[in-house]
Design a protein around this motif. Sequence first.
Motif, mmCIF file in Angstrom:
data_model
loop_
_atom_site.group_PDB
_atom_site.id
_atom_site.type_symbol
_atom_site.label_atom_id
_atom_site.label_comp_id
_atom_site.label_asym_id
_atom_site.label_seq_id
_atom_site.Cartn_x
_atom_site.Cartn_y
_atom_site.Cartn_z
ATOM 1 N N ARG A 78 27.601 -87.057 -72.042
ATOM 2 C CA ARG A 78 28.089 -88.339 -72.562
ATOM 3 C C ARG A 78 29.473 -88.669 -71.993
ATOM 4 O O ARG A 78 29.716 -89.788 -71.520
ATOM 5 N N ILE A 79 30.379 -87.699 -71.988
ATOM 6 C CA ILE A 79 31.739 -87.915 -71.490
ATOM 7 C C ILE A 79 31.720 -88.267 -70.006
ATOM 8 O O ILE A 79 32.395 -89.205 -69.569
ATOM 9 N N ARG A 80 30.938 -87.542 -69.227
ATOM 10 C CA ARG A 80 30.899 -87.817 -67.788
ATOM 11 C C ARG A 80 30.282 -89.178 -67.494
ATOM 12 O O ARG A 80 30.695 -89.864 -66.563
ATOM 13 N N THR A 94 33.559 -96.107 -66.743
ATOM 14 C CA THR A 94 34.939 -96.605 -66.735
ATOM 15 C C THR A 94 35.477 -96.691 -65.311
ATOM 16 O O THR A 94 36.127 -97.687 -64.945
ATOM 17 N N ALA A 95 35.208 -95.675 -64.502
ATOM 18 C CA ALA A 95 35.665 -95.696 -63.106
ATOM 19 C C ALA A 95 35.026 -96.854 -62.350
ATOM 20 O O ALA A 95 35.687 -97.533 -61.549
ATOM 21 N N GLY A 96 33.759 -97.113 -62.596
ATOM 22 C CA GLY A 96 33.072 -98.238 -61.963
ATOM 23 C C GLY A 96 33.671 -99.565 -62.388
ATOM 24 O O GLY A 96 33.869 -100.479 -61.573
ATOM 25 N N SER A 97 33.983 -99.691 -63.674
ATOM 26 C CA SER A 97 34.587 -100.920 -64.196
ATOM 27 C C SER A 97 35.967 -101.151 -63.593
ATOM 28 O O SER A 97 36.309 -102.281 -63.206
ATOM 29 N N ILE A 98 36.759 -100.098 -63.508
ATOM 30 C CA ILE A 98 38.095 -100.198 -62.906
ATOM 31 C C ILE A 98 37.978 -100.585 -61.435
ATOM 32 O O ILE A 98 38.720 -101.443 -60.942
ATOM 33 N N SER A 99 37.036 -99.983 -60.735
ATOM 34 C CA SER A 99 36.839 -100.290 -59.312
ATOM 35 C C SER A 99 36.444 -101.755 -59.121
ATOM 36 O O SER A 99 36.960 -102.433 -58.233
ATOM 37 N N ARG A 100 35.555 -102.260 -59.963
ATOM 38 C CA ARG A 100 35.142 -103.664 -59.863
ATOM 39 C C ARG A 100 36.326 -104.597 -60.151
ATOM 40 O O ARG A 100 36.539 -105.586 -59.460
ATOM 41 N N SER A 101 37.100 -104.241 -61.174
ATOM 42 C CA SER A 101 38.270 -105.066 -61.518
ATOM 43 C C SER A 101 39.284 -105.060 -60.381
ATOM 44 O O SER A 101 39.837 -106.109 -60.020
ATOM 45 N N LEU A 102 39.533 -103.901 -59.811
ATOM 46 C CA LEU A 102 40.485 -103.788 -58.717
ATOM 47 C C LEU A 102 40.013 -104.570 -57.492
ATOM 48 O O LEU A 102 40.800 -105.284 -56.851
ATOM 49 N N ASN A 103 38.733 -104.485 -57.186
ATOM 50 C CA ASN A 103 38.175 -105.257 -56.067
ATOM 51 C C ASN A 103 38.311 -106.753 -56.306
ATOM 52 O O ASN A 103 38.629 -107.512 -55.382
ATOM 53 N N ALA A 104 38.091 -107.196 -57.547
ATOM 54 C CA ALA A 104 38.225 -108.623 -57.865
ATOM 55 C C ALA A 104 39.663 -109.078 -57.699
ATOM 56 O O ALA A 104 39.939 -110.161 -57.163
ATOM 57 N N ILE A 105 40.604 -108.263 -58.148
ATOM 58 C CA ILE A 105 42.027 -108.598 -58.018
ATOM 59 C C ILE A 105 42.399 -108.675 -56.533
ATOM 60 O O ILE A 105 43.102 -109.608 -56.114
ATOM 61 N N LEU A 106 41.939 -107.743 -55.733
ATOM 62 C CA LEU A 106 42.255 -107.733 -54.308
ATOM 63 C C LEU A 106 41.645 -108.943 -53.602
ATOM 64 O O LEU A 106 42.262 -109.522 -52.700
ATOM 65 N N ARG A 107 40.431 -109.337 -53.988
ATOM 66 C CA ARG A 107 39.803 -110.513 -53.378
ATOM 67 C C ARG A 107 40.595 -111.786 -53.713
ATOM 68 O O ARG A 107 40.784 -112.642 -52.875
ATOM 69 N N ASN A 108 41.048 -111.877 -54.948
ATOM 70 C CA ASN A 108 41.827 -113.054 -55.374
ATOM 71 C C ASN A 108 43.185 -113.096 -54.678
ATOM 72 O O ASN A 108 43.710 -114.179 -54.428
ATOM 73 N N ALA A 109 43.734 -111.935 -54.384
ATOM 74 C CA ALA A 109 45.041 -111.899 -53.736
ATOM 75 C C ALA A 109 44.888 -112.289 -52.281
ATOM 76 O O ALA A 109 45.729 -112.823 -51.645
#
Length: 164
Positions: free
Chosen positions: A141-143, A149-164
């Motif tokens: 469950r933890i893994r 969470t890592a996937g969500s962070i990666s998607r958010s970071l990619n979205a921020i980089l695309r907008n920048a």
Amino acid sequence: LCSLGRQRVEEMAFSSNFDVVQRELDETTEFIRILQEEDSFPDQYFFDVLPSLKRNLEECMYLDEQELFDLRRTLSTIRDIIHFLTLTPNDEEQEKENSPYPALQKLAGDIIVFPQLITRINNILDKFGKIKDNASSELLRIRRELASTAGSISRSLNAILRNA
């Protein structure tokens, strides 16, 4: 091959008992034959796991991943050596009769290998010594949460980089 063997050698002493000397000569002769004639003798993994086990017992601790991996490889090597010594070269199904190494077979006769412990460790560790995701339901469950969470962070970071 390990500190336990070196300690055993240091503790050796001379003997004037004929039976002891003869038994030890027989064991030595058989092992020399193994070293000279056998390519498949399983001597690859010996680790001194006593300090880890003693610490575990004294401090009510647990074995870490590497210590557990070393314990599994050591127990598996011991099991393989006993198997090697108890099988005859002509008929691998015919155990304990006509052994080419009777003195070593007798020496190994009282060794307990704990196959259920090896199986239990195999249920926890993969072949590389890493804890399996399914070692426990809580770990699984933890893994999964970490991966999500890592996937969500990666998607958010990619979205921020695309907008920048």
